[in-house]
Design a protein around this motif. Structure first.
Motif: not given
Length: 493
Positions: A12-33
């Motif tokens: 996941c690539v994003d210059d906004e830290i909060r956006s990265l954190e939200t993406l990681e929380r959403t995807l980490d149940e099924e993927f290595d993020v």
């Protein structure tokens, strides 16, 4: 869920830290993020390890998402590439498709479940590429494949909306209407389809289109009811970027989208007198002008409109323009309400049940005759749409193999039987005695209660506050006995 022993890796690539954190929380149940805050960090990750998919924000300070994914495509073509953006600039989208070969353009705000579904598909595509040693395979369909798929879908649509496919009894009142529709479908005449809400006006509009010479071209729909003039004009005629507040991009209207095909204007009787003038001009001149533009664009469309109003009465009352009415109603098809074609109810019910069983993955054997009889006695103010909703409700509530009458909504179950119609009229007449009226109500209440309790006399007498002897006496008095129709067909004697 993604199959396999190891979890897929997503970058996941994003210059906004909060956006990265939200993406990681959403995807980490099924993927290595893995996260990166800029393009350089992302490229460093890609050089060090294998990544199944890259989910990249479009607008970043060092490189845009398209630029990053274009480079990734050249160096790691097997990795799925997806863009995430809060903007819908058409140039960005086109550039992403052409240069970066992106699999999907995801707009913000995104829904977690939808994002998970997209990422599963992207990682699955990566696995398939590796399994088939097609690491350089493009992630879009070839032109030939696309044409084949579009052709197949058109054929399915044309088959689904053939007039012979409209569900009805062999002696249905719709037969004459379908024959008439079949005669006018091939000709480029405007058609006004009238009838109550839920009667199937859009179904007939689609049948007219797919049985015409325009069947291979677009069929577009706009519901004109309760829509402000400015928004309706934007939807139908299009607008130029900046022409009004909220017009952040150019918009192609439905008349242009339907060019060569058919446009269906649902609830045409609801449009304002001012908009009637605009629509009439388009129909007369066969050209549209987008809001905010001076250029006029020629359109070649067939018009099918529908209404649940009496437009002739609206014309007489001065609420609808006569010249517009004659433009729309070169031919009129009047659909009957469902209570005027009760012979079709069992056919429709079984058709809706088949679809509901498929949708819910819940098989049953069918309806009891008593359930179908109750449905035929109800007057269905919502027409076919209400019947479809009722069938889906019954299937959801069902616990056995058959859909029985007690699963029906109370309003359907309490409908007066046909043989009681004359008796029921006593309730509205002054010369009916109080005793006569009370007996009609009492008989109906007894019948409805027994059906709900599946003719269990103990349960019914308890609810009604009667003894079993008292209930039995009333059943004998009103000649109410359990019919064989309340049993599944295979159990009937």
């Amino acid at each position: 869920m993604i199959t396999g022993h190891a979890r897929p890796t997503v970058l996941c690539v994003d210059d906004e830290i909060r956006s990265l954190e939200t993406l990681e929380r959403t995807l980490d149940e099924e993927f290595d993020v893995i996260t990166a805050s800029c393009a350089d960090e992302a490229l460093a990750v890609l050089e060090q390890q294998q990544v199944h998919a890259i989910l990249c924000d479009q607008r970043m300070p060092d490189k845009t998402g398209v630029e990053l994914l274009t480079e990734a495509r050249e160096r790691w073509p097997q990795t799925a590439r997806l863009i995430l953006s809060g903007y819908t600039d058409s140039e960005d989208i086109i550039k992403g498709l052409n240069e970066a070969g992106i699999l999907q353009y995801i707009t913000k705000p995104w829904h977690p479940d939808n994002l998970l579904l997209i990422m599963r598909g992207a990682c699955r595509l990566f696995e398939l590429q590796n399994e088939n040693e097609l690491l350089a395979m493009e992630m879009r369909l070839t032109e030939g494949q696309a044409e084949q798929k579009v052709s197949e879908k058109k054929q399915k649509l044309q088959q689904a909306f053939q007039l012979d496919e409209i569900q009805r009894h062999e002696d249905s009142p719709l037969n004459d209407l379908c024959n008439q529709a079949g005669k006018i479908a091939p000709y480029d005449v405007s058609v006004l389809v009238t009838g109550p809400s839920g009667a199937g006006k859009e179904l007939f509009a689609r049948a007219l289109h797919y049985n015409s010479l325009r069947a291979g071209n677009p069929f577009v729909v706009e519901n004109c009811g309760a829509m402000p003039d400015e928004l309706l004009a934007s939807e139908l005629f299009g607008h130029k970027k900046g022409s009004f507040t909220g017009a952040i991009t150019d918009h192609v209207g439905l008349f242009e989208q339907a060019d060569g095909g058919t446009i269906f204007l649902d609830e045409i009787g609801e449009i304002s007198p001012a908009f009637q003038v605009k629509l009439l001009r388009v129909l007369q001149e066969r050209e549209v002008r987008r809001i905010g533009e001076h250029q006029r664009r020629k359109v070649n469309v067939r018009i099918i409109a529908s209404t649940n109003r009496d437009l002739e009465e609206e014309v007489r009352a001065g609420r609808f323009r006569q010249d517009l009415y004659f433009r729309l109603a070169e031919v009129t098809l009047e659909l009957p309400s469902l209570d005027r074609r009760t012979i079709d109810i069992p056919v429709l019910a079984n058709s809706f049940l088949d679809k509901a069983m498929h949708d819910f993955d819940k098989p049953v054997k069918g309806f009891t005759d008593e359930a179908l009889a109750c449905m035929r006695k109800y007057y269905w103010p919502g027409n076919v749409r209400e019947l479809q909703n009722e069938i889906r409700r019954m299937l959801v509530l069902a616990e056995g193999e058959w859909l029985t009458a007690d699963l029906l909504s109370p309003r359907v179950l309490r409908a007066a039987p046909m043989e009681e119609a004359q008796e029921t009229e006593l309730l509205a007449q002054l010369d009916g005695t109080l005793k006569d009226r009370v007996e009609v109500l009492e008989k109906r209440i007894l019948r409805e209660t027994l059906i709900r309790h599946r003719w269990n006399k103990s349960s019914a007498s308890k609810e009604l506050g009667l003894s079993r002897v008292g209930l039995r006496s009333k059943l004998e008095r009103y000649e109410l006995e359990q019919s064989s129709h309340s049993h599944p067909p295979e159990q009937q004697q």
